[in-house]
Design a protein around this motif. Structure first.
Motif, PDB file in Angstrom:
ATOM      1  N   THR A  59       0.972  -1.225  -0.037  1.00  0.00           N
ATOM      2  CA  THR A  59       0.063   0.048  -0.165  1.00  0.00           C
ATOM      3  C   THR A  59       0.986   1.091   0.069  1.00  0.00           C
ATOM      4  N   ASP A  60       0.352   2.505  -0.362  1.00  0.00           N
ATOM      5  CA  ASP A  60       0.992   3.725  -0.240  1.00  0.00           C
ATOM      6  C   ASP A  60       1.096   4.242   1.133  1.00  0.00           C
ATOM      7  N   TRP A  61       0.432   3.823   2.261  1.00  0.00           N
ATOM      8  CA  TRP A  61       0.356   4.083   3.625  1.00  0.00           C
ATOM      9  C   TRP A  61       1.030   3.175   4.324  1.00  0.00           C
ATOM     10  N   GLY A  62       1.363   1.788   3.981  1.00  0.00           N
ATOM     11  CA  GLY A  62       1.906   0.939   4.761  1.00  0.00           C
ATOM     12  C   GLY A  62       3.108   0.369   4.629  1.00  0.00           C
ATOM     13  N   THR A  63       3.746   0.524   3.491  1.00  0.00           N
ATOM     14  CA  THR A  63       4.681  -0.021   2.631  1.00  0.00           C
ATOM     15  C   THR A  63       5.927   1.083   2.399  1.00  0.00           C
ATOM     16  N   ASN A  64       7.037   0.426   3.120  1.00  0.00           N
ATOM     17  CA  ASN A  64       8.201   1.445   2.471  1.00  0.00           C
ATOM     18  C   ASN A  64       8.687   1.060   1.117  1.00  0.00           C
ATOM     19  N   PRO A  65       8.685   1.988   0.223  1.00  0.00           N
ATOM     20  CA  PRO A  65       8.775   1.884  -1.230  1.00  0.00           C
ATOM     21  C   PRO A  65      10.396   1.788  -1.238  1.00  0.00           C
ATOM     22  N   PHE A  66      11.305   2.036  -0.605  1.00  0.00           N
ATOM     23  CA  PHE A  66      12.623   1.840  -0.618  1.00  0.00           C
ATOM     24  C   PHE A  66      13.103   0.532  -0.071  1.00  0.00           C
ATOM     25  N   THR A  67      12.439  -0.330   0.424  1.00  0.00           N
ATOM     26  CA  THR A  67      12.855  -1.397   0.879  1.00  0.00           C
ATOM     27  C   THR A  67      11.775  -2.683   0.607  1.00  0.00           C
ATOM     28  N   LEU A 392       6.469  23.612   2.629  1.00  0.00           N
ATOM     29  CA  LEU A 392       7.116  22.163   3.229  1.00  0.00           C
ATOM     30  C   LEU A 392       6.037  21.882   4.408  1.00  0.00           C
ATOM     31  N   SER A 393       5.301  22.911   5.144  1.00  0.00           N
ATOM     32  CA  SER A 393       4.411  22.294   6.097  1.00  0.00           C
ATOM     33  C   SER A 393       3.126  21.787   5.376  1.00  0.00           C
ATOM     34  N   LEU A 394       2.982  22.250   4.328  1.00  0.00           N
ATOM     35  CA  LEU A 394       1.652  21.241   3.746  1.00  0.00           C
ATOM     36  C   LEU A 394       1.678  20.028   3.208  1.00  0.00           C
ATOM     37  N   THR A 395       3.093  19.641   2.794  1.00  0.00           N
ATOM     38  CA  THR A 395       3.265  18.355   2.160  1.00  0.00           C
ATOM     39  C   THR A 395       4.089  17.319   3.206  1.00  0.00           C
ATOM     40  N   GLU A 396       3.363  16.479   3.612  1.00  0.00           N
ATOM     41  CA  GLU A 396       3.747  15.355   4.380  1.00  0.00           C
ATOM     42  C   GLU A 396       3.770  13.970   3.821  1.00  0.00           C
ATOM     43  N   PRO A 397       4.954  13.294   3.878  1.00  0.00           N
ATOM     44  CA  PRO A 397       4.846  11.972   3.079  1.00  0.00           C
ATOM     45  C   PRO A 397       3.544  11.114   3.670  1.00  0.00           C
ATOM     46  N   LEU A 398       2.996  10.203   3.085  1.00  0.00           N
ATOM     47  CA  LEU A 398       1.875   9.286   3.747  1.00  0.00           C
ATOM     48  C   LEU A 398       2.604   8.252   4.450  1.00  0.00           C
ATOM     49  N   TYR A 399       3.557   7.466   3.843  1.00  0.00           N
ATOM     50  CA  TYR A 399       4.397   6.571   4.690  1.00  0.00           C
ATOM     51  C   TYR A 399       5.426   7.368   5.578  1.00  0.00           C
ATOM     52  N   PRO A 400       5.476   7.446   6.521  1.00  0.00           N
ATOM     53  CA  PRO A 400       6.237   8.083   7.511  1.00  0.00           C
ATOM     54  C   PRO A 400       7.519   7.376   7.545  1.00  0.00           C
ATOM     55  N   ILE A 401       8.837   8.281   7.353  1.00  0.00           N
ATOM     56  CA  ILE A 401      10.336   7.719   7.489  1.00  0.00           C
ATOM     57  C   ILE A 401      10.914   9.010   8.372  1.00  0.00           C
TER      58      ILE A 401
END
Length: 590
Positions: A59-67, A392-401
């Motif tokens: 998913t876009d919210w629960g999967t780390n796309p880098f790993t 930048l305060s408007l744009t927060e990644p869905l998957y947090p790192i």
């Protein structure tokens, strides 16, 4: 108020939906900008669908796309031929460079985790030039030689020769490809890329790419030749602004004595919306210079992704994009009835030198007359004049790192100067860069050679795993900073010097291009991806003027890489060509 008076003033000259030129005259074999462009599907389905989706349960919210990106085993193959042509995207005839005879070039489409193969044939003649194609935003993990930066990751593709690029789509979203040979892409070698991936956002129709680009009537080589002449100006003023490669132009404004064929009201791009439905638009700033402010009269834009990073949705009337940046937005067609028509607008900011900064396209609801000229009113949202992009305060990644602690911090200043020949150039980190096409840094590093001429502007970060780069802008213009091979953490951006503060350290914004404002700073950080990667201003004219550096990342890992023989063969072909021909490298080369 804001930009409205200027828009009204220009309306009678360039704001018309009637098209006076055939599509082949304006855009070659491209169908971009016409109602013939098909909607995109949610994903490509001619492949296995585990759990009903190409990417399975990710998913876009629960999967780390880098790993945890998928490895689908699916190959998407494309054949590109780069050649010269003459077209008139805004009615003014000019020589261009085309991909498969088209401007903009054809769409590359894949699912997350697919392998993309592109055979690029250099058919540029009269005169001949090298070329190389960069796949913007793709990480090229384990394949840095596929990045497409001549003098950095490969030698240029020699005239009449072919190079095959192969890489995995490890991230997903909207992007573009473009030539990285000199400022060649400003002459037409550009096109969109879409990698389908998971999204929790609901929409009904994927409109596909909406490419925004400033447009010059002179050829790129002539522009650079004037810019880099003694006492030349680093400011390049564009003639027009395009949406999906089209816009009208008032031919009465051409310079006295200019006999170039020109047709006013050549034709604008058109889009079809379905009343009551929600549409996904994939905005791409594919220009050479300008910061774009995009809007659709009467419609709210819900931003769901920036570059290759899905973000927590937010609503806005205007999206601001620097060169190379992308934004995926959702738009619901709820501002009229089924016969309504509206203006789509993209305006170059006041910080961008432009003779005609206003681009428009027509948006038609289901039953609207597609020859009708919209009469809608623009949003009254004045240009703030900061030369910055959205907060930048408007744009927060869905998957947090979380931002890791840096293992190394490096500072680079942006400066303008005149050399001994009175040529105005850019310095980045104290050096005005000039590449050597015949000796790509990556190939030398792979051979264990880490000693380079100063003018190549190479920074070796050794074995560091998390590198922070503080960029100080000592110039009066903004700069879109792009790092190849990485999605960077945007630590901070603002006026003046950095005060050490971090925007949302638990989950900073991640993207591959970030604007630094005039006299300001930007602080970026990246997790090491082994390779040699360009870090530069994405304004084509600035990169040509030396605003470019290369980062050597994890040199010991680079030495272990097994670079395909085809990369070496391309260098041999280029070497053979340059022994027979003099290559006019009048700029940095990148």
């Amino acid at each position: 108020m804001g930009v409205i008076p200027a828009v009204i003033h220009l309306a009678k000259n360039v704001y018309s939906a009637a098209g006076g030129l055939a599509q082949r005259r304006t855009n070659g074999s491209s169908v971009w900008g016409t109602l013939l462009v098909p909607f995109l599907t949610l994903f490509l389905s001619n492949n296995p669908l585990p759990n009903g989706l190409p990417w399975g349960t990710r998913t876009d919210w629960g999967t780390n796309p880098f790993t945890h990106y998928p490895n689908t085993g699916i190959i998407r193959t494309y054949d590109f031929t780069v050649s010269r042509g003459v077209i008139a995207p805004d009615g003014y005839d000019r020589p261009v460079l085309l991909v498969n005879g088209a401007f903009p070039g054809p769409l590359i489409e894949a699912n997350w985790g697919d392998k993309i193969i592109v055979n690029v044939h250099n058919n540029i003649t009269g005169p001949e030039e090298g070329t190389a194609i960069h796949w913007h935003g793709f990480l090229q993990e384990g394949t840095p030689w596929e990045d497409g930066a001549p003098g950095i990751s490969q030698c240029p593709i020699a005239p009449s020769k072919t190079f095959t690029y192969e890489f995995i789509a490890t991230l997903y979203g909207s992007s573009w490809y473009h030539s990285h040979y000199s400022a060649q892409y400003s002459g037409g070698v550009v096109g969109p890329m879409v990698v389908h991936g998971p999204t929790q956002q609901k929409y009904d129709i994927d409109i596909g790419p909406v490419m925004l680009s400033d447009w010059n009537h002179e050829e790129y080589f002539d522009i650079i030749e004037k810019m880099l002449a003694p006492n030349g100006s680093p400011r390049v003023i564009s003639e027009n602004n395009l949406i999906n490669g089209k816009m009208n132009f008032d031919c009465s404004t051409v310079a006295p004595g200019d006999k170039t064929p020109c047709v006013s009201n050549a034709g604008i791009s058109k889009f079809k919306f379905k009343a009551g439905k929600t549409h996904r638009l994939r905005l791409i700033n594919a220009g050479a210079d300008g910061v774009q402010r995009f809007s659709i009269d009467g419609h709210t834009l819900t931003v769901i992704a920036n570059d290759f990073t899905p973000i927590k949705p937010y609503n806005t009337s205007v999206v601001t994009l620097a060169v190379g940046q992308r934004a995926d937005v959702l738009v619901t067609a709820n501002a009229g009835n089924s016969k309504s028509a509206f203006w789509m607008r993209s305006t170059l900011t006041v910080c961008t030198p432009a003779k005609q900064p206003y681009a428009v396209a027509a948006v038609y609801y289901d039953e609207a007359d597609t020859d009708k000229t919209p009469t809608s009113t623009p949003w009254d949202v004045p240009d703030p004049g900061t030369c910055a992009t959205d907060d930048l305060s408007l744009t927060e990644p869905l998957y947090p790192i979380e931002l890791p602690a840096p293992t190394h911090t490096h500072t680079m200043d942006i400066e303008l100067f005149k050399n001994a020949s009175d040529v105005t150039l850019w310095k980045f980190g104290g050096v005005s860069m000039r590449a050597n096409y015949n000796e790509p840094v990556l190939l030398l590093a792979n051979d264990g050679n880490f000693t380079y001429p100063d003018v190549w502007n190479v920074v070796n970060f050794q074995s560091n795993t998390s590198i922070r780069v503080v960029v100080n802008n000592r110039t009066p213009g903004g700069h879109p900073m792009h790092l190849h091979g990485h999605e960077v953490y945007v630590v901070h951006e603002g006026p003046g010097a950095w005060d050490g503060s971090i925007v949302r350290p638990e989950n900073p914004m991640r993207r591959d291009v970030q604007q630094v404002r005039p006299g300001g700073h930007v602080v970026l950080q990246f997790d090491a991806n082994p390779g040699v990667w360009g870090f530069h201003c994405h304004i084509a004219w600035h990169a040509s003027g030396g605003f470019f550096s290369s980062f050597v990342v994890q040199p010991k890992e680079i030495q272990k890489m097994r670079i395909p023989q085809s990369v070496e063969n391309t260098c041999r072909e280029w070497d053979a060509y340059t022994h027979r021909n003099v290559v006019e490298q009048i700029d940095s080369g990148t």
